[in-house]
Structures are given as structure tokens and as C-alpha cells.
Design an enzyme around this catalytic site. Structure first.
Site, PDB file in Angstrom:
ATOM      1  N   MET A  27       0.839  -1.203   0.000  1.00 54.66           N
ATOM      2  CA  MET A  27       0.000   0.000   0.000  1.00 54.66           C
ATOM      3  C   MET A  27       0.873   1.251   0.000  1.00 54.66           C
ATOM      4  O   MET A  27       0.396   2.342   0.349  1.00 54.66           O
ATOM      5  CB  MET A  27      -0.939  -0.013   1.201  1.00 54.66           C
ATOM      6  CG  MET A  27      -1.895  -1.218   1.149  1.00 54.66           C
ATOM      7  SD  MET A  27      -3.409  -0.975   2.076  1.00 54.66           S
ATOM      8  CE  MET A  27      -2.763  -0.818   3.709  1.00 54.66           C
ATOM      9  N   GLY A  33      11.212  -2.924   5.474  1.00 55.41           N
ATOM     10  CA  GLY A  33      10.463  -4.190   5.518  1.00 55.41           C
ATOM     11  C   GLY A  33       9.926  -4.558   4.141  1.00 55.41           C
ATOM     12  O   GLY A  33      10.053  -5.708   3.689  1.00 55.41           O
ATOM     13  N   HIS A  34       9.326  -3.587   3.453  1.00 56.96           N
ATOM     14  CA  HIS A  34       8.837  -3.842   2.090  1.00 56.96           C
ATOM     15  C   HIS A  34       9.993  -4.225   1.162  1.00 56.96           C
ATOM     16  O   HIS A  34       9.874  -5.132   0.340  1.00 56.96           O
ATOM     17  CB  HIS A  34       8.166  -2.594   1.509  1.00 56.96           C
ATOM     18  CG  HIS A  34       6.913  -2.154   2.211  1.00 56.96           C
ATOM     19  ND1 HIS A  34       6.854  -0.980   2.927  1.00 56.96           N
ATOM     20  CD2 HIS A  34       5.686  -2.706   2.308  1.00 56.96           C
ATOM     21  CE1 HIS A  34       5.626  -0.822   3.413  1.00 56.96           C
ATOM     22  NE2 HIS A  34       4.898  -1.861   3.055  1.00 56.96           N
ATOM     23  N   GLN A  58     -10.538  -2.525   2.178  1.00 57.14           N
ATOM     24  CA  GLN A  58     -10.033  -3.264   3.343  1.00 57.14           C
ATOM     25  C   GLN A  58      -9.940  -2.408   4.594  1.00 57.14           C
ATOM     26  O   GLN A  58      -9.505  -2.877   5.644  1.00 57.14           O
ATOM     27  CB  GLN A  58      -8.691  -3.928   3.038  1.00 57.14           C
ATOM     28  CG  GLN A  58      -7.510  -2.979   2.963  1.00 57.14           C
ATOM     29  CD  GLN A  58      -6.253  -3.699   2.519  1.00 57.14           C
ATOM     30  OE1 GLN A  58      -6.117  -4.115   1.378  1.00 57.14           O
ATOM     31  NE2 GLN A  58      -5.308  -3.863   3.444  1.00 57.14           N
ATOM     32  N   SER A 184       6.611  -0.239  10.050  1.00 57.60           N
ATOM     33  CA  SER A 184       5.234  -0.151   9.560  1.00 57.60           C
ATOM     34  C   SER A 184       5.045   1.213   8.922  1.00 57.60           C
ATOM     35  O   SER A 184       5.600   2.211   9.407  1.00 57.60           O
ATOM     36  CB  SER A 184       4.264  -0.288  10.741  1.00 57.60           C
ATOM     37  OG  SER A 184       2.978   0.156  10.355  1.00 57.60           O
TER      38      SER A 184
HETATM   39  P1  AMP Z   1       1.431  -3.029   3.446  1.00 56.73           P
HETATM   40  O1  AMP Z   1       2.029  -1.972   2.573  1.00 56.73           O
HETATM   41  O2  AMP Z   1       1.332  -2.638   4.888  1.00 56.73           O
HETATM   42  O3  AMP Z   1       0.149  -3.590   2.888  1.00 56.73           O
HETATM   43  O4  AMP Z   1       2.472  -4.238   3.442  1.00 56.73           O
HETATM   44  C1  AMP Z   1       2.855  -4.837   2.232  1.00 56.73           C
HETATM   45  C2  AMP Z   1       3.620  -6.082   2.549  1.00 56.73           C
HETATM   46  O5  AMP Z   1       4.781  -5.770   3.302  1.00 56.73           O
HETATM   47  C3  AMP Z   1       2.805  -7.080   3.404  1.00 56.73           C
HETATM   48  O6  AMP Z   1       3.042  -8.401   2.938  1.00 56.73           O
HETATM   49  C4  AMP Z   1       3.361  -6.853   4.775  1.00 56.73           C
HETATM   50  O7  AMP Z   1       3.240  -7.978   5.625  1.00 56.73           O
HETATM   51  C5  AMP Z   1       4.823  -6.571   4.464  1.00 56.73           C
HETATM   52  N1  AMP Z   1       5.463  -5.858   5.584  1.00 56.73           N
HETATM   53  C6  AMP Z   1       4.994  -4.755   6.225  1.00 56.73           C
HETATM   54  N2  AMP Z   1       5.817  -4.414   7.237  1.00 56.73           N
HETATM   55  C7  AMP Z   1       6.823  -5.327   7.234  1.00 56.73           C
HETATM   56  C8  AMP Z   1       7.988  -5.515   8.047  1.00 56.73           C
HETATM   57  N3  AMP Z   1       8.277  -4.708   9.063  1.00 56.73           N
HETATM   58  N4  AMP Z   1       8.798  -6.566   7.760  1.00 56.73           N
HETATM   59  C9  AMP Z   1       8.516  -7.398   6.725  1.00 56.73           C
HETATM   60  N5  AMP Z   1       7.438  -7.261   5.924  1.00 56.73           N
HETATM   61  C10 AMP Z   1       6.599  -6.250   6.170  1.00 56.73           C
END
Ligand code: AMP
Length: 266
Positions: A27, A33-34, A58, A184
Site C-alpha cells: 500500500m 520491511g517492504h 479493506q 510499519s
Molecule cells: P502493506 O504496505 O502494509 O500492505 O504491506 C505490504 C507487505 O509488506 C505485506 O506483505 C506486509 O506484511 C509486508 N510488511 C509490512 N511491514 C513489514 C515488516 N516490518 N517486515 C517485513 N514485511 C513487512
């Protein structure tokens, strides 16, 4: 790095490619992390596709949707620097050409009744709709997701099974700040003090606090609300005592920001 805004243009490019496709849905408001997911995809697949789409269906809380951070230019630089091959940035109408009413329903069973499913009604249905449509557009061989959203991984595993998709789901470890705070996109919304207070989630994991003591500690350190602290079976997510192995899952709010995290006690 190629950028596409429509499913049609994306598909015609991907049709011209040979080799395996790895996909990382996001998103946006990208962080390390991403990027770890992009790196994993590059290791395992020949073409890496990321998507950036803040999916309205969502969000059960409209203000969370409105306040969701948007940092597109920085996101594109990070993806390009990581060697991502393709980024898909669809509009709402590209994903929802027939509107957002009367969407398909997925038989997620108990996964929708517990933890995030219980506290965010409709959330996982919205996640399934968007991920299913993205998978349909991209047709990846492998899908990379973060264990940070542990229950989401279980939900998407179920979606892949329900829709009988030929896709390997690879769950990647949670990337944390040096102080233990799980990275996050929502952390941007925390003040510097709140970012330090939020490390009490990690401290609670490390100290293996009981749910009661864990809750007390969070409420004494800047959190205004604890939605759940649950000890669960890492495979089924059903509730468990503190018999190892168990997974501690937390959802708690600080400064109006809802954080989730989890930690395996092996
Ligand atoms: P999001 O942008 O929050 O929808 O996350 C996109 C992807 O990145 C999802 O598969 C999340 O689980 C993963 N993700 C988010 N934060 C982390 C993190 N700190 N470490 C690893 N993967 C992450």
C-alpha cells in the site's frame, strides 16, 4: 523500472516477458520491511513486480484510510534502487471497474472470526478481493508477503487454496528498527516519543509477559488501548496456553495509530 497504471498495459508488458514472476503487493509508504520482500523476490524469481495501491475496501475505519501515508516519489526511488523491475500503480477504477458494491465473498471460516478478523470486520474480505484481482492481473509464480501481518498470510494461503491458484506463497520475516519496533507505514504518524514508547510491544515479547502484565505495561507507557494480546498456535492461530511453541499476537493503539505485531516463542 517500468511503471504501469492500467491492468491492460501491465499485462501486455508481462506477456512479453519470459521467466518466473515474483510479486510483492503493497500500500506504499515503503520502508525497509517492504524492500526486504523485493530482495527476496529478486533472489527467487526472474522478474519482480511490486504494486502500490491503498485499497479502500479493506479499511473498516474511514479515518485510517484518509490518514494512510502517501509517499509515492520516495517509494518509486526505493523500488528502483532495490532493482524492482515493474511497478503497478492502479487507480480505484482499474481494480474496481464495476464499483465497490456487490463484491465476491470468500469462505475464510474461523480466520475471519478471530484476532484481526474479529476487530476489523470486513477487513480480510477486502484484502482477498484486491489480492485476488492483483494476482489475476499479474499471474505471478511466487507471492512474497510479510510475517508482520501473520494472519493476513494465513488468509491469503486460504484464498490461494479456495481459488486453486498455481502460486507459491513465501512468508518473509518481520524487519524491525534497531530498538525492536516492527517497521510499519503507520509509524510515520507517531511522534518521536511515541515511537520509543511503541517499543514496549517488543519488550513485552522479549520478557514473555503474561497478557495481563503485557496489557498493564502498554497502558502505562503511552498506549491508550489494547485490542488483544493473544497466545496462539503458530499453525492454526487457535488460542493456546504459554506452552512452546506459541505465537504472541498484539494489536494496540498509541496516539490514535493502531499497531499490530507478533512474535514466536519457540
Ligand atoms: P502493506 O504496505 O502494509 O500492505 O504491506 C505490504 C507487505 O509488506 C505485506 O506483505 C506486509 O506484511 C509486508 N510488511 C509490512 N511491514 C513489514 C515488516 N516490518 N517486515 C517485513 N514485511 C513487512
Amino acid at each position: 523500472m517500468k511503471q504501469f497504471h492500467t491492468k491492460l498495459a501491465l499485462q501486455s508488458f508481462l506477456d512479453s516477458q519470459t521467466g518466473t514472476i515474483g510479486f510483492v503487493p503493497t500500500m506504499g509508504a515503503l520502508h525497509v520491511g517492504h524492500i526486504s520482500l523485493i530482495q527476496q523476490s529478486k533472489k527467487e524469481c526472474q522478474v519482480t513486480v511490486a504494486s502500490i495501491f491503498v485499497n479502500p475496501t479493506q479499511f473498516n475505519d474511514p479515518s485510517d484510510f484518509e490518514k494512510y501515508p502517501k509517499t509515492l516519489e520516495a517509494d518509486l526511488s526505493q523500488l528502483a534502487a532495490a532493482g524492482c523491475d515493474v511497478v503497478y500503480i492502479p487507480s480505484v477504477t482499474d481494480i474496481y471497474p464495476d464499483g465497490m458494491n456487490e463484491l465476491p465473498q470468500y469462505a475464510l471460516g474461523n480466520l475471519e472470526q478471530i484476532l484481526e478478523g474479529k476487530h476489523r470486520p470486513g477487513h480480510f474480505q477486502g484484502v482477498c478481493v484486491v489480492v485476488h484481482r492483483l494476482l489475476d492481473a499479474i499471474k505471478p509464480n511466487c507471492l512474497f508477503m510479510g510475517e508482520k501481518d501473520y494472519q493476513q498470510v494465513a488468509v491469503i494461503r486460504k484464498l490461494i487454496e479456495l481459488a486453486n491458484l498455481p502460486i507459491t506463497l513465501i512468508a518473509c520475516p518481520t524487519v524491525r528498527e534497531a530498538n525492536g519496533l516492527a517497521m510499519s507505514s503507520r509509524n510515520i504518524r507517531l511522534s518521536a516519543i511515541q515511537q520509543v514508547q511503541a517499543t514496549h510491544i517488543y519488550k513485552g515479547f522479549k520478557n514473555q509477559l503474561t497478557p495481563e502484565d503485557f496489557t498493564t505495561d502498554l497502558l502505562a507507557n503511552g498506549f491508550e488501548r489494547v485490542e488483544y494480546i493473544s497466545f496462539c498456535d503458530p499453525k492454526t492461530l487457535s488460542l493456546k496456553s504459554n506452552q512452546k511453541p506459541y505465537l504472541i499476537l498484539v494489536a494496540a493503539c498509541i496516539g490514535g495509530v493502531r499497531l499490530i505485531d507478533n512474535y514466536l516463542i519457540a
